[in-house]
Design an enzyme around this catalytic site. Sequence first.
Site, short mmCIF file in Angstrom:
data_model
loop_
_atom_site.label_atom_id
_atom_site.label_comp_id
_atom_site.label_asym_id
_atom_site.label_seq_id
_atom_site.Cartn_x
_atom_site.Cartn_y
_atom_site.Cartn_z
N CYS A 1 -20.41 14.19 31.62
CA CYS A 1 -21.16 13.01 31.15
C CYS A 1 -20.28 12.09 30.30
O CYS A 1 -20.51 10.88 30.26
CB CYS A 1 -22.36 13.44 30.30
SG CYS A 1 -23.55 14.43 31.18
N HIS B 1 -29.92 14.52 35.87
CA HIS B 1 -28.86 13.80 36.56
C HIS B 1 -28.18 14.76 37.52
O HIS B 1 -28.02 15.95 37.20
CB HIS B 1 -27.77 13.33 35.58
CG HIS B 1 -28.01 12.01 34.91
ND1 HIS B 1 -27.63 11.76 33.61
CD2 HIS B 1 -28.55 10.85 35.36
CE1 HIS B 1 -27.93 10.51 33.29
NE2 HIS B 1 -28.49 9.94 34.34
N1 ARG Z 1 -28.84 11.11 26.50
C1 ARG Z 1 -28.28 10.66 27.73
C2 ARG Z 1 -29.37 10.30 28.71
O1 ARG Z 1 -30.35 11.00 28.76
C3 ARG Z 1 -27.41 11.73 28.31
C4 ARG Z 1 -26.69 11.29 29.54
C5 ARG Z 1 -25.82 12.35 30.10
N2 ARG Z 1 -24.97 11.84 31.08
C6 ARG Z 1 -24.79 12.38 32.30
N3 ARG Z 1 -23.89 11.90 33.07
N4 ARG Z 1 -25.57 13.36 32.71
O2 ARG Z 1 -29.30 9.33 29.43
#
Ligand code: ARG
Length: 269
Positions: free
Chosen positions: A262, A168
């Site tokens: 996150c 991300h």
């Molecule tokens: N386990 C989640 C996923 O892989 C983690 C998300 C993390 N969020 C972020 N904004 N990077 O989707």
Amino acid sequence: MRRDATPRRYLMCPPAHFKVTYSINPWMDPTKPVDLPLALAQWEDLRDRYRSLGHIVETLEPDPALPDMVFAANGALVVDGRVLGARFAYPERTAEAERHLDWFRGNGYTDIHEPSHVNEGEGDFAVTEHYILAGRGFRSSPLSHDEAQEFFGRPVIGLDLVDPRYYHLDTALSVLDGDEIMYYPEAFSPGSRGVLRRLFPDALIADGRDAAALGLNAVSDGLHVLLPQAATGLLEPLRDRGFEPVPMDLGELLKGGGSVKCCTQELRP
Ligand code: ARG
């Protein structure tokens, strides 16, 4: 340089049902146990820290069927009080999008766009004074960038993510203030690095150690920068720029591949 904090409004979701039962990013190892009471305590610490800094924290109702819901940043992008809903890349998280939309509908938001293309909210969108930066390559579709640009009427700059650990945008880049950012160049394609250098020549550049501690997964209010405590290399450069780093321990949530940012969706008025 003199820095000022401005009061913010955040949306968060307690990790009441957080667990790692599937793996959709390289940080997630379903064989590693999660200490749920510790995860909750760490999350409460973050929420209370925001409140003690004068920010408003709204909360979403957690759902036992949605263990990643704690990562509230992914549920929408809110700019100028307008809401671009999310559309998740993996079926495990699909239902989270509707929970966020329900919250917005129930909390006085009327300008809501339900997306046609996959986008994971603030996971892949970062808002600076003049741009919306947008990640692609692992989760959000490049088509969602045009969709966001049309909806918000702000220039959206597409950036290619190339390292699966930084799946991300918010794992590799963070907005500090206005058009000031910090980022880890190696997470981006050579062309995207060039774009970042041109647009943000004075950016704070993070090294691999701080990036691997998820140090870029930070939240700034213009003065305080809340960031994962293991990213110690960022403390001095942040202080040199006049920021006050606030190290946070979100070690249990790191097992899901997320940290401070996150867990935090910003509701921009
Ligand atoms: N386990 C989640 C996923 O892989 C983690 C998300 C993390 N969020 C972020 N904004 N990077 O989707």
